[in-house]
Design a protein around this motif. Structure first.
Motif, short mmCIF file in Angstrom:
data_model
loop_
_atom_site.label_atom_id
_atom_site.label_comp_id
_atom_site.label_asym_id
_atom_site.label_seq_id
_atom_site.Cartn_x
_atom_site.Cartn_y
_atom_site.Cartn_z
N THR A 57 40.16 22.17 119.91
CA THR A 57 39.80 23.06 118.80
C THR A 57 41.02 23.55 118.03
OG1 THR A 57 39.80 24.94 120.35
CG2 THR A 57 37.70 23.84 119.95
N LYS A 58 42.16 23.63 118.72
CA LYS A 58 43.39 24.04 118.03
C LYS A 58 43.79 23.01 116.98
CE LYS A 58 45.26 26.60 122.02
NZ LYS A 58 46.35 26.65 123.02
N MET A 59 43.62 21.77 117.30
CA MET A 59 43.91 20.71 116.33
C MET A 59 42.97 20.80 115.13
SD MET A 59 45.48 17.86 115.40
CE MET A 59 46.23 16.90 116.71
N MET A 60 41.68 21.08 115.41
CA MET A 60 40.71 21.18 114.32
C MET A 60 41.04 22.39 113.41
SD MET A 60 38.71 18.57 114.73
CE MET A 60 40.21 17.73 115.34
N ASP A 61 41.43 23.50 114.03
CA ASP A 61 41.79 24.68 113.24
C ASP A 61 43.02 24.39 112.37
OD1 ASP A 61 39.72 26.18 114.28
OD2 ASP A 61 40.94 27.02 115.92
N ALA A 62 43.96 23.61 112.92
CA ALA A 62 45.21 23.33 112.20
C ALA A 62 44.96 22.49 110.95
CB ALA A 62 46.19 22.62 113.13
N VAL A 63 43.93 21.61 110.98
CA VAL A 63 43.67 20.75 109.82
C VAL A 63 42.53 21.28 108.97
CG1 VAL A 63 44.56 18.72 111.01
CG2 VAL A 63 42.10 19.23 111.10
N GLY A 64 41.98 22.46 109.36
CA GLY A 64 40.93 23.09 108.56
C GLY A 64 39.56 22.47 108.73
N ALA A 65 39.34 21.76 109.82
CA ALA A 65 38.03 21.14 110.05
C ALA A 65 37.07 22.18 110.63
CB ALA A 65 38.17 19.97 111.02
N ALA A 80 38.47 14.63 113.49
CA ALA A 80 38.44 14.97 112.06
C ALA A 80 39.02 13.83 111.25
CB ALA A 80 39.22 16.25 111.80
N ILE A 81 38.41 13.55 110.06
CA ILE A 81 38.88 12.50 109.17
C ILE A 81 39.25 13.15 107.84
CG2 ILE A 81 38.33 10.33 108.02
CD1 ILE A 81 36.16 9.88 110.15
N ASP A 82 40.55 13.06 107.49
CA ASP A 82 41.06 13.69 106.25
C ASP A 82 40.64 15.16 106.17
OD1 ASP A 82 42.40 11.43 105.40
OD2 ASP A 82 40.67 10.67 104.27
N GLY A 83 40.71 15.86 107.29
CA GLY A 83 40.42 17.29 107.32
C GLY A 83 38.95 17.63 107.41
N GLN A 84 38.07 16.61 107.38
CA GLN A 84 36.63 16.86 107.48
C GLN A 84 36.17 16.58 108.92
OE1 GLN A 84 34.20 14.43 104.96
NE2 GLN A 84 32.28 15.43 105.56
#
Length: 631
Positions: A414-422, A437-441
């Motif tokens: 989840t930390k990775m997802m938060d970092a890319v705004g997903a 996540a793909i391109d932040g989505q």
């Protein structure tokens, strides 16, 4: 056995001829009592010389009160009783007693042979030769046939189709299927290839394989199992120990009782020949053959029957414990579960399942974490689909980022997802959640977990059906994981997030809670559970097809890692105990009844023979039932 059977047949024919001659039905000649004795001594010595020899050796070594001594005294007395004034000759009875005793010995030998045959299939796993690969002068490979004991660890051996695997090792070339029935009791072949482990004792079925040895022969699986089986008889069950003690006390008592029966009534005017005959019957009936032979044979048969199902029991004493189990405590990882990460659920959002696994597997190709291996196993096409991955970056504590097909893909927590705004969300499945996540989505997530073994739930159901009061799981895994596994399997209770010392404490508590004269079993993988295996009343280990710690530490080893075999082991133990109890009850009951009849003068020598040898034959035949397993 063929020689013994031939002697029995010849003796029976000679006995019939002697009786016919005595009755004057053939060779109408009058024989004196001495000539009749000589006539009957021929079949008597032919069939009884071994028994007489054993009795004499027992006298010389101080082992007086054994079945050979009792048979010898009773039959010699029957031969001599006819010389007393007013007594009838008992020559046919004397020969028949010895003849029927040998029939009993024949049945005993046959039963022991069947029991040994049931374990002998394990002895067949001992390899005869190893093909050691060496480099020749021209740099080519040469094979040298040597004893497996002489092969050093790290050597290369070649195993051809149809040959036994001589040593434990790792396949470095080739693929094949292995017949593991001698170790596991399972007939389904096991497919293996490069990188897989092979264990000694299996049979190579199809392909030629090259194996790098990982253990010396003395430490290999085949050696440990053979040692285990050969020493299984050292730990006697309570029933066997009782019968041994019983026979040591019982036999001298009945010998002296027979002497008293022959002498005391004559002091009050009784006929010596009458009371001596009754005393001889008393000796024949009281012989403890049925107990001394059938009870150990029953347990030996039970151990042999269990071994044919891949259940190795280190001694008959553990049969007693298995039969009275109250609580069964399980480790989780490697026992109820496979102990390996695997993909258990795929939940895509911005793509399909195939694409989600495709992207995750490509990125995790660069990871050494076990989770990465699970994702690669779930998408094996990753290595051959030609997809290009570049700019790979592993972010510590977050996951992996890379360019795949011109898109930036992030796989991690989840930390990775938060970092890319997903915009990620949690999953209702228990396990390790891998987000993508793909391109932040946000593209979805994959659930990784340790898979429950196929027969774990069935194992718990079977134990419940057998009346096991408690099934408990102790695990060092997270609370939610332990709760989920316990719920799926229907366990009585569970405790999670435990250290090895905590497991011992819980087992101590459970031991204190169980009723008296009942037992607790701990089931583990035998590697990190040694303290608990040792503390339980009986330790049951998953053999892991070659786990040294399992074979060393446990009292019982399940060679195919199936928890359901625990219920089968309990059933075999209970059935074995029941058969032993049947033999004891029937033998003692019939003997006591005939002893009373013999003392009162109602029984004949023929009935006495049945009460001894006949009951022994029945008990031995009943003991052979222990060889058969019900599953």
């Amino acid at each position: 056995m063929k020689k013994q059977l031939s002697l029995i047949v010849i003796t029976a024919i000679l006995l019939v001829i002697a009786v016919l001659i005595e009755k004057g039905l053939i060779f109408n000649i009058h024989f004196s009592i001495f000539n009749l004795l000589l006539l009957y001594l021929v079949p008597y010595l032919l069939i009884g010389h071994d028994t007489l020899k054993e009795a004499l050796e027992g006298l010389m070594h101080g082992d007086i009160f054994n079945e050979h001594f009792l048979m010898s005294i009773a039959t010699i007395g029957a031969l001599c009783i006819g010389f007393l004034p007013g007594a009838e000759t008992e020559f046919p009875e004397a020969v028949f007693v010895m003849l029927f005793f040998q029939v009993g010995e024949l049945f005993e030998g046959y039963a022991e042979g069947k029991s040994r045959d049931s374990i002998a299939h394990l002895m067949d796993i001992r390899p005869d030769v190893a093909h050691l690969e060496e480099t020749g002068r021209q740099g080519d490979r040469e094979l040298q046939d040597i004893s497996p004991e002489a092969v050093e660890v790290g050597s290369i051996i070649v195993i051809r189709p149809g040959e036994k695997v001589p040593l434990d090792g790792i396949i470095i070339e080739g693929s094949t299927s292995l017949n593991t029935i001698a170790l596991t009791g399972e007939s389904l072949p096991r497919e293996i290839s490069v990188g897989d482990e092979v264990i000694s004792g299996c049979v190579n079925l199809s392909g030629v394989i090259r194996v790098r040895t990982t253990k010396a022969f003395g430490e290999s699986t085949v050696s440990k199992i053979l040692s285990l089986v050969e020493n299984a008889g050292e730990n006697k069950s309570k029933s066997e120990a009782f019968i041994t003690r019983f026979a040591r006390i019982y036999t001298p008592i009945v010998v002296f009782a027979a002497v008293a029966l022959a002498i005391i009534p004559t002091l009050f005017g009784g006929a010596l020949a009458t009371w001596l005959y009754r005393a001889l019957m008393f000796l024949v009936v009281s012989c403890p053959c049925a107990l001394v032979i059938s009870v150990p044979l029953t347990f030996f048969g039970g151990i042999g029957g269990a071994s044919r199902k891949g259940i190795l029991i280190k001694g008959a004493s553990y049969m007693d414990v298995l039969a009275k189990l109250h609580t069964v405590v399980f480790d989780k990882t490697g026992t109820l579960t496979h102990g390996q990460f695997a993909v258990t659920a795929v939940h895509p959002e911005a793509c399909n399942e195939h694409q989600l696994l495709h992207l995750a597997a490509h990125l995790e190709h660069y990871s050494t974490h076990p989770i990465g291996a699970a994702l690669r196993d779930a998408f094996p096409e990753e290595a051959t689909d030609g997809c290009e991955v570049s700019e790979v970056e592993e972010v510590a504590g977050h996951g992996i980022r890379a360019r795949v097909g011109g898109k930036t893909v992030c796989v991690g927590n989840t930390k990775m997802m938060d970092a890319v705004g997903a915009n990620w969300h949690d999953c209702h499945h228990v396990g390790t959640i891998i987000h993508v996540a793909i391109d932040g989505q946000y593209a979805g997530h994959i659930v990784i977990n340790d898979k429950i073994k196929d027969d774990s739930a069935e194992a718990i159901r079977q134990l419940d059906a057998l009346g096991i009061a408690k099934t408990v799981m102790l695990t060092g895994d997270r609370q939610e994981v332990g709760e989920k596994v316990a719920e799926q399997l229907g366990l009585s209770e569970y405790h999670a997030e435990l250290l090895p010392a905590d497991k011992v404490s819980h087992v101590e508590r459970l031991l204190g809670e169980k009723p008296a004269n009942s037992y607790l079993a701990f089931v583990g993988d035998g590697i990190n559970d040694a303290p608990v295996l040792a503390r339980a009343d009986v330790g049951i280990a998953m053999g892991g097809l070659g786990s040294d710690a399992a074979i060393e530490a446990a009292d019982i080893v399940l060679m195919d890692d199936k928890p359901s075999k625990i219920a089968l082991a309990v059933s075999i133990a209970r059935r074995t105990i029941l058969i032993a109890q049947q033999n004891v009850g029937v033998a003692i009951g019939i003997k006591v009844a005939v002893l009373i009849l013999a003392t009162l003068g109602i029984a004949t020598m023929w009935l006495a023979v049945f009460a001894d040898v006949g009951v022994t034959v029945l008990a031995v035949l009943n003991a052979m039932r222990a060889l058969r397993t019900t599953a």
